[in-house]
Write a protein that holds these residues in place. Structure first.
Motif, PDB file in Angstrom:
ATOM      1  N   UNK A   1      -9.302   6.840   4.606  1.00  0.00           N
ATOM      2  CA  UNK A   1      -8.921   5.644   3.837  1.00  0.00           C
ATOM      3  C   UNK A   1     -10.100   4.893   3.230  1.00  0.00           C
ATOM      4  N   UNK A   2     -11.235   4.697   3.924  1.00  0.00           N
ATOM      5  CA  UNK A   2     -12.323   3.887   3.342  1.00  0.00           C
ATOM      6  C   UNK A   2     -12.923   4.475   2.069  1.00  0.00           C
ATOM      7  N   UNK A   3     -12.775   5.794   1.869  1.00  0.00           N
ATOM      8  CA  UNK A   3     -13.427   6.396   0.705  1.00  0.00           C
ATOM      9  C   UNK A   3     -12.422   6.989  -0.285  1.00  0.00           C
TER      10      UNK A   3
ATOM     11  N   UNK B   1       8.821  13.007 -11.979  1.00  0.00           N
ATOM     12  CA  UNK B   1       9.895  12.688 -11.040  1.00  0.00           C
ATOM     13  C   UNK B   1       9.450  11.668 -10.001  1.00  0.00           C
ATOM     14  N   UNK B   2       8.111  11.411  -9.927  1.00  0.00           N
ATOM     15  CA  UNK B   2       7.605  10.409  -8.982  1.00  0.00           C
ATOM     16  C   UNK B   2       6.282   9.855  -9.511  1.00  0.00           C
ATOM     17  N   UNK B   3       6.161   8.522  -9.478  1.00  0.00           N
ATOM     18  CA  UNK B   3       4.889   7.854  -9.806  1.00  0.00           C
ATOM     19  C   UNK B   3       4.842   6.596  -8.951  1.00  0.00           C
ATOM     20  N   UNK B   4       4.155   6.690  -7.810  1.00  0.00           N
ATOM     21  CA  UNK B   4       4.161   5.556  -6.898  1.00  0.00           C
ATOM     22  C   UNK B   4       2.926   5.583  -6.010  1.00  0.00           C
ATOM     23  N   UNK B   5       2.652   4.397  -5.410  1.00  0.00           N
ATOM     24  CA  UNK B   5       1.552   4.277  -4.470  1.00  0.00           C
ATOM     25  C   UNK B   5       1.939   4.821  -3.113  1.00  0.00           C
ATOM     26  N   UNK B   6       1.014   4.673  -2.175  1.00  0.00           N
ATOM     27  CA  UNK B   6       1.241   5.194  -0.836  1.00  0.00           C
ATOM     28  C   UNK B   6       1.018   4.083   0.179  1.00  0.00           C
ATOM     29  N   UNK B   7       1.409   4.336   1.399  1.00  0.00           N
ATOM     30  CA  UNK B   7       1.218   3.380   2.482  1.00  0.00           C
ATOM     31  C   UNK B   7      -0.227   3.496   2.977  1.00  0.00           C
ATOM     32  N   UNK B   8      -1.071   2.483   2.688  1.00  0.00           N
ATOM     33  CA  UNK B   8      -2.491   2.601   3.050  1.00  0.00           C
ATOM     34  C   UNK B   8      -2.736   2.574   4.563  1.00  0.00           C
ATOM     35  N   UNK B   9      -1.702   2.260   5.343  1.00  0.00           N
ATOM     36  CA  UNK B   9      -1.888   2.199   6.806  1.00  0.00           C
ATOM     37  C   UNK B   9      -1.881   3.574   7.441  1.00  0.00           C
ATOM     38  N   UNK B  10      -1.367   4.544   6.727  1.00  0.00           N
ATOM     39  CA  UNK B  10      -1.260   5.887   7.292  1.00  0.00           C
ATOM     40  C   UNK B  10      -2.585   6.626   7.204  1.00  0.00           C
ATOM     41  N   UNK B  11      -2.882   7.444   8.187  1.00  0.00           N
ATOM     42  CA  UNK B  11      -4.126   8.209   8.196  1.00  0.00           C
ATOM     43  C   UNK B  11      -4.167   9.180   7.031  1.00  0.00           C
ATOM     44  N   UNK B  12      -3.028   9.780   6.746  1.00  0.00           N
ATOM     45  CA  UNK B  12      -2.920  10.683   5.602  1.00  0.00           C
ATOM     46  C   UNK B  12      -2.057  10.023   4.538  1.00  0.00           C
TER      47      UNK B  12
END
Length: 480
Positions: A401-403, A424-435
């Protein structure tokens, strides 16, 4: 009989036309009034008339420094000894105005007017014996016109007029106008400032006082009192860097003191008052601009950039110039903030103080956001599986996440063998997840067609990573 003719009669070489011959008669010819006579400041314009009517054609117009005349006969050729008139007028700036005395002494008729309003009226015949009169009045500030009308009916023609301010504190409580036109000059050799100013318009001026205060201080120090209009401050500036304000105050003979002139700042070391910059996406270069200094003791500018050298950020000189623009070499469009600074050097060799640290409040420093032109470096992983009513496409990236240099995922799909991709998808991600991951259930009809999917990441500036490997899936044909 002699024919009618005009003959010029001269009394000497270069003399003005003084008579003409009409037929056989010699008659005096009036001298034409000087066309467009302009007199110096505060000097009277004087006009002669050969009658006592000021509406008649003038004989002559000239300039007169004072209304003080004594004529025992004709005042000039073309004007008779008796029954003539003279008018004086002057328009001048009285500064702040205040109490004045008008005094006139004259034989026969005299009137004194201020802005067309009669202030003294002695309009009777006196023969050769003059009489006088004085009046006290208050003149408003600014420009006003004084007019003296004089007629001589007979005998000697004598007239004297003066106007003067009343300088006693008993009567004069009008403050002088503040001095104007203050200019300063700094000498980098002596490190001293010379201040000069325009002449005050007050007629009762006693002198000037020059004051100084350091920038940032509210306390004024009187430098000198003088009747001159310039002074060199004996203060020696210790390092060419301390700025001072100067102002001048006027004092009249009644002891009234004006307000201060407009404060004039003296910067021994000229400063850059503002610094702006733009980034050219095509060339990748930064162009800096600032106001051009015009101080006589200005010498040149030094442009610096805050760059990392041996692991630490330091101010690196880019070059010097006497102009007010600078274009850098190509700068990487990395989305980072670049820092620039412009220093000034005077002709004594002193340069703007240049601290090691950044200063967001400094007028000679610019913090410029460079557009992010760097795309995420790596493609994400893409996996396909089934979901209720369609195909699930899942994009993942296991960068710590930091980089992470992206803010979201985009997944596209097309029917195999065609050239058009659909998002079919254009969205952000959950930054709390490791992946980092994003997933979509793409609803498609079970009709035996084959579909291809691909994924990529994007950053906040709209830059996209490379695409992932293309994955294909064939939908089953429904059993009838």
């Amino acid at each position: 009989m002699l024919p009618k003719r005009l003959v010029a009669v001269r009394t000497g070489a270069g003399a003005a036309l003084s008579a003409v011959v009409v037929g056989s008669l010699l008659v005096a010819a009036p001298q034409a009034a000087a066309a467009g006579v302009t007199c110096s400041a505060n000097v009277y314009k004087r006009t002669f008339y050969k009658t006592t009517s000021f509406s008649s054609t003038p004989v002559k117009t000239d300039c007169d420094s004072a209304v003080s005349q004594s004529w025992s006969g004709s005042p000039l050729t073309g004007v008779p000894s008796n029954n003539f008139a003279v008018r004086w007028s002057v328009t001048r700036d009285f500064g702040s105005g205040g109490p004045f005395t008008f005094t006139v002494a004259a034989t026969d008729g005299v009137r004194v007017l201020l802005d067309g309003v009669r202030k003294i009226d002695l309009w009777t015949s006196t023969g050769d014996t003059p009489r006088s009169k004085s009046v006290n009045l208050t003149i408003p500030s600014g420009k006003h016109t004084i007019r003296v009308d004089y007629v001589n009916w007979s005998g000697a023609a004598k007239v004297d007029f003066t106007y003067a301010p009343r300088t006693s504190a008993t009567y004069d409580r009008t403050k002088p106008l503040a001095p104007t036109g203050v200019k300063t000059a700094y000498n980098t050799t002596t490190r001293r400032t010379t201040v000069s100013w325009s002449a005050n318009k007050e007629m009762d001026l006693a002198g000037y006082s020059l004051y100084r205060r350091p920038v940032g201080s509210g306390t004024w120090t009187r430098v000198t009192t003088t009747t001159a209009r310039s002074h060199t401050d004996p203060l020696v500036n210790p390092d060419d860097r301390t700025p001072y304000y100067y102002e001048v105050r006027a004092k009249d003979k009644a002891g009234n003191t004006s307000s201060g002139s407009t404060d004039t700042i003296v910067r021994p070391l000229p400063v850059v008052t503002s610094l702006t910059g733009t980034y050219d996406k095509v060339t990748g270069k930064v162009t800096l601009k600032w106001p051009l200094n015009t101080e006589p003791h200005f010498d040149h500018y030094t442009v610096l950039s805050n760059d990392k050298v041996d692991g630490s950020y330091v101010w690196v000189p880019l070059g010097t110039t006497t102009g007010n623009t600078w274009t850098t070499g190509p700068v990487t469009a990395d989305g980072e903030t670049r820092h620039y600074r412009v220093l000034v050097t005077n002709d004594g060799g002193t340069t703007t103080y240049n601290p090691d640290w950044l200063d967001a409040t400094a007028t000679n420093e610019l913090w410029l956001d460079i557009p992010d032109g760097i795309a995420p470096a790596y493609a994400p992983d893409l996996a396909l599986s089934s979901c209720a009513g369609g195909i699930r496409a899942t994009a993942t990236d296991d960068t710590p996440a930091p980089i992470r240099d992206f803010t979201g995922f985009e997944i596209e799909r097309r029917e195999a063998g065609t050239g058009t991709w659909s998002v079919v998808l254009h969205q952000g991600y959950d930054p709390r997840l490791a992946t980092a991951t994003a997933s979509v259930c793409d609803a498609l009809a079970f009709d035996g067609r084959t579909y291809e999917y691909r994924a990529r990441t994007y950053d906040a500036a709209g830059n996209y990573s490379p695409y992932s490997e293309t994955r294909a899936v064939t939908l089953p044909v429904p059993v009838s």
